[in-house]
Write a protein that holds these residues in place. Sequence first.
Motif, PDB file in Angstrom:
ATOM      1  N   HIS A 176       0.844  -1.198   0.000  1.00  0.00           N
ATOM      2  CA  HIS A 176       0.000   0.000   0.000  1.00  0.00           C
ATOM      3  C   HIS A 176       0.875   1.242   0.000  1.00  0.00           C
ATOM      4  O   HIS A 176       2.049   1.210   0.381  1.00  0.00           O
ATOM      5  N   ASP A 177       0.303   2.346  -0.448  1.00  0.00           N
ATOM      6  CA  ASP A 177       1.006   3.623  -0.507  1.00  0.00           C
ATOM      7  C   ASP A 177       0.911   4.281   0.861  1.00  0.00           C
ATOM      8  O   ASP A 177      -0.158   4.749   1.262  1.00  0.00           O
ATOM      9  N   GLU A 178       2.027   4.328   1.580  1.00  0.00           N
ATOM     10  CA  GLU A 178       2.005   4.846   2.943  1.00  0.00           C
ATOM     11  C   GLU A 178       1.905   6.367   2.998  1.00  0.00           C
ATOM     12  O   GLU A 178       1.741   6.944   4.084  1.00  0.00           O
ATOM     13  N   THR A 179       1.969   7.051   1.840  1.00  0.00           N
ATOM     14  CA  THR A 179       1.793   8.505   1.838  1.00  0.00           C
ATOM     15  C   THR A 179       0.323   8.899   1.853  1.00  0.00           C
ATOM     16  O   THR A 179      -0.013  10.067   2.093  1.00  0.00           O
ATOM     17  N   LEU A 180      -0.558   7.953   1.563  1.00  0.00           N
ATOM     18  CA  LEU A 180      -1.987   8.232   1.586  1.00  0.00           C
ATOM     19  C   LEU A 180      -2.522   8.113   3.002  1.00  0.00           C
ATOM     20  O   LEU A 180      -1.997   7.347   3.817  1.00  0.00           O
ATOM     21  N   THR A 181      -3.562   8.876   3.295  1.00  0.00           N
ATOM     22  CA  THR A 181      -4.185   8.805   4.608  1.00  0.00           C
ATOM     23  C   THR A 181      -5.614   8.301   4.480  1.00  0.00           C
ATOM     24  O   THR A 181      -6.258   8.472   3.451  1.00  0.00           O
ATOM     25  N   GLY A 182      -6.095   7.698   5.538  1.00  0.00           N
ATOM     26  CA  GLY A 182      -7.463   7.200   5.546  1.00  0.00           C
ATOM     27  C   GLY A 182      -7.578   5.820   4.933  1.00  0.00           C
ATOM     28  O   GLY A 182      -6.701   5.342   4.211  1.00  0.00           O
ATOM     29  N   LYS A 183      -8.675   5.188   5.249  1.00  0.00           N
ATOM     30  CA  LYS A 183      -8.923   3.843   4.715  1.00  0.00           C
ATOM     31  C   LYS A 183      -9.278   3.923   3.241  1.00  0.00           C
ATOM     32  O   LYS A 183      -9.845   4.915   2.769  1.00  0.00           O
ATOM     33  N   ARG A 184      -8.947   2.865   2.514  1.00  0.00           N
ATOM     34  CA  ARG A 184      -9.154   2.834   1.068  1.00  0.00           C
ATOM     35  C   ARG A 184      -9.601   1.438   0.645  1.00  0.00           C
ATOM     36  O   ARG A 184      -9.518   0.483   1.422  1.00  0.00           O
ATOM     37  N   PRO A 185     -10.075   1.311  -0.603  1.00  0.00           N
ATOM     38  CA  PRO A 185     -10.473  -0.025  -1.067  1.00  0.00           C
ATOM     39  C   PRO A 185      -9.315  -1.012  -1.023  1.00  0.00           C
ATOM     40  O   PRO A 185      -8.149  -0.635  -1.214  1.00  0.00           O
ATOM     41  N   GLY A 186      -9.643  -2.261  -0.782  1.00  0.00           N
ATOM     42  CA  GLY A 186      -8.651  -3.326  -0.793  1.00  0.00           C
ATOM     43  C   GLY A 186      -8.963  -4.329  -1.879  1.00  0.00           C
ATOM     44  O   GLY A 186     -10.129  -4.626  -2.143  1.00  0.00           O
ATOM     45  N   VAL A 187      -7.916  -4.836  -2.531  1.00  0.00           N
ATOM     46  CA  VAL A 187      -8.086  -5.801  -3.613  1.00  0.00           C
ATOM     47  C   VAL A 187      -7.258  -7.048  -3.320  1.00  0.00           C
ATOM     48  O   VAL A 187      -6.036  -6.968  -3.153  1.00  0.00           O
ATOM     49  N   LEU A 188      -7.936  -8.175  -3.253  1.00  0.00           N
ATOM     50  CA  LEU A 188      -7.284  -9.465  -3.075  1.00  0.00           C
ATOM     51  C   LEU A 188      -6.711  -9.915  -4.413  1.00  0.00           C
ATOM     52  O   LEU A 188      -7.354  -9.780  -5.455  1.00  0.00           O
ATOM     53  N   VAL A 189      -5.495 -10.455  -4.398  1.00  0.00           N
ATOM     54  CA  VAL A 189      -4.829 -10.950  -5.610  1.00  0.00           C
ATOM     55  C   VAL A 189      -4.571 -12.440  -5.431  1.00  0.00           C
ATOM     56  O   VAL A 189      -3.941 -12.853  -4.452  1.00  0.00           O
ATOM     57  N   ILE A 190      -5.053 -13.238  -6.386  1.00  0.00           N
ATOM     58  CA  ILE A 190      -4.887 -14.691  -6.279  1.00  0.00           C
ATOM     59  C   ILE A 190      -4.092 -15.209  -7.471  1.00  0.00           C
ATOM     60  O   ILE A 190      -4.423 -14.921  -8.628  1.00  0.00           O
ATOM     61  N   HIS A 191      -3.075 -15.949  -7.174  1.00  0.00           N
ATOM     62  CA  HIS A 191      -2.080 -16.403  -8.149  1.00  0.00           C
ATOM     63  C   HIS A 191      -2.610 -17.476  -9.094  1.00  0.00           C
ATOM     64  O   HIS A 191      -3.697 -18.034  -8.921  1.00  0.00           O
ATOM     65  N   ASP A 192      -1.776 -17.800 -10.082  1.00  0.00           N
ATOM     66  CA  ASP A 192      -2.081 -18.863 -11.036  1.00  0.00           C
ATOM     67  C   ASP A 192      -1.581 -20.206 -10.504  1.00  0.00           C
ATOM     68  O   ASP A 192      -1.368 -20.373  -9.295  1.00  0.00           O
ATOM     69  N   LEU A 193      -1.387 -21.165 -11.385  1.00  0.00           N
ATOM     70  CA  LEU A 193      -0.975 -22.508 -10.968  1.00  0.00           C
ATOM     71  C   LEU A 193       0.383 -22.562 -10.273  1.00  0.00           C
ATOM     72  O   LEU A 193       0.693 -23.559  -9.613  1.00  0.00           O
ATOM     73  N   TRP A 194       1.157 -21.491 -10.411  1.00  0.00           N
ATOM     74  CA  TRP A 194       2.542 -21.572  -9.944  1.00  0.00           C
ATOM     75  C   TRP A 194       2.752 -20.974  -8.566  1.00  0.00           C
ATOM     76  O   TRP A 194       3.872 -20.847  -8.098  1.00  0.00           O
ATOM     77  N   GLY A 195       1.689 -20.609  -7.885  1.00  0.00           N
ATOM     78  CA  GLY A 195       1.800 -20.199  -6.497  1.00  0.00           C
ATOM     79  C   GLY A 195       2.136 -18.737  -6.300  1.00  0.00           C
ATOM     80  O   GLY A 195       2.162 -17.936  -7.243  1.00  0.00           O
ATOM     81  N   LEU A 196       2.391 -18.395  -5.057  1.00  0.00           N
ATOM     82  CA  LEU A 196       2.634 -17.002  -4.665  1.00  0.00           C
ATOM     83  C   LEU A 196       4.069 -16.615  -5.005  1.00  0.00           C
ATOM     84  O   LEU A 196       4.948 -16.559  -4.144  1.00  0.00           O
ATOM     85  N   GLY A 197       4.299 -16.339  -6.281  1.00  0.00           N
ATOM     86  CA  GLY A 197       5.609 -15.914  -6.755  1.00  0.00           C
ATOM     87  C   GLY A 197       5.635 -14.425  -7.041  1.00  0.00           C
ATOM     88  O   GLY A 197       4.853 -13.655  -6.491  1.00  0.00           O
TER      89      GLY A 197
END
Length: 239
Positions: A21-42
């Motif tokens: 996340h961008d630590e220069t921003l203030t306040g809560k913001r939308p969150g987006v989950l990212v899910i990997h392909d067959l090769w895992g969390l690379g």
Amino acid sequence: MRTEDFDYNHAGQSFGAYVAHDETLTGKRPGVLVIHDLWGLGEQPKERARRLAELGYVGLAIDLFGDRFQPKALTEALPIVGEMRANSRSFRDRLRAGLDQLANHPEVDSSRLGAIGFCLGGISVLELARDGADLSGVVCFHGNLDAVEPAQKGGVKAKVLVCTGGGDGIVPDAQVSAFQEEMRNADVDWQVNVYGGAEHSFTNIYADRAGIPGVSYHEKADRRSWDAMRGFFAEAFAG
């Protein structure tokens, strides 16, 4: 930009996560989950989390396999995927555990959550939508569109964007058509973008290295689908 690796537990197993996340921003913001392909969390899902942070969101990439496992071959990955998909409830619970990590992040506005996924991750975000998760929107990049438990009318809260390749033999036209019918029957706010000339895994710059027929990177489809996602979330998070 601030990034952090951490682990969380679900059903007696450890799962990895990477948040940006961008630590220069203030306040809560939308969150987006990212899910990997067959090769895992690379590196690829982590890079997407950082790109989401550059857009002003909190990006959280999760390890779907557990114990940070990264398969080296299809023969390692496909049996795990098959087992997960065969047990929809367990699969969806695992996904919701990852989504909970995002919702509980101190920088995230939990009323504005999204999810994106690539290949297996694309399957996953559609499963979250079908399960009625509290998501503003989900974006499936070159994921299979068939369902063990199809969406039910009134049961999907998320807006849905599917980005698929016009030359993807793994996700053929018949599957795309069946998915559209499923979405219509369930009264979902949905879109399907088809990118001409793009094969499976068109967003993954490393796809060609696998040497799998019908799997390749496609720069234009990658760029255009990401731009489509940006517009989609701008609308979805605006309410």
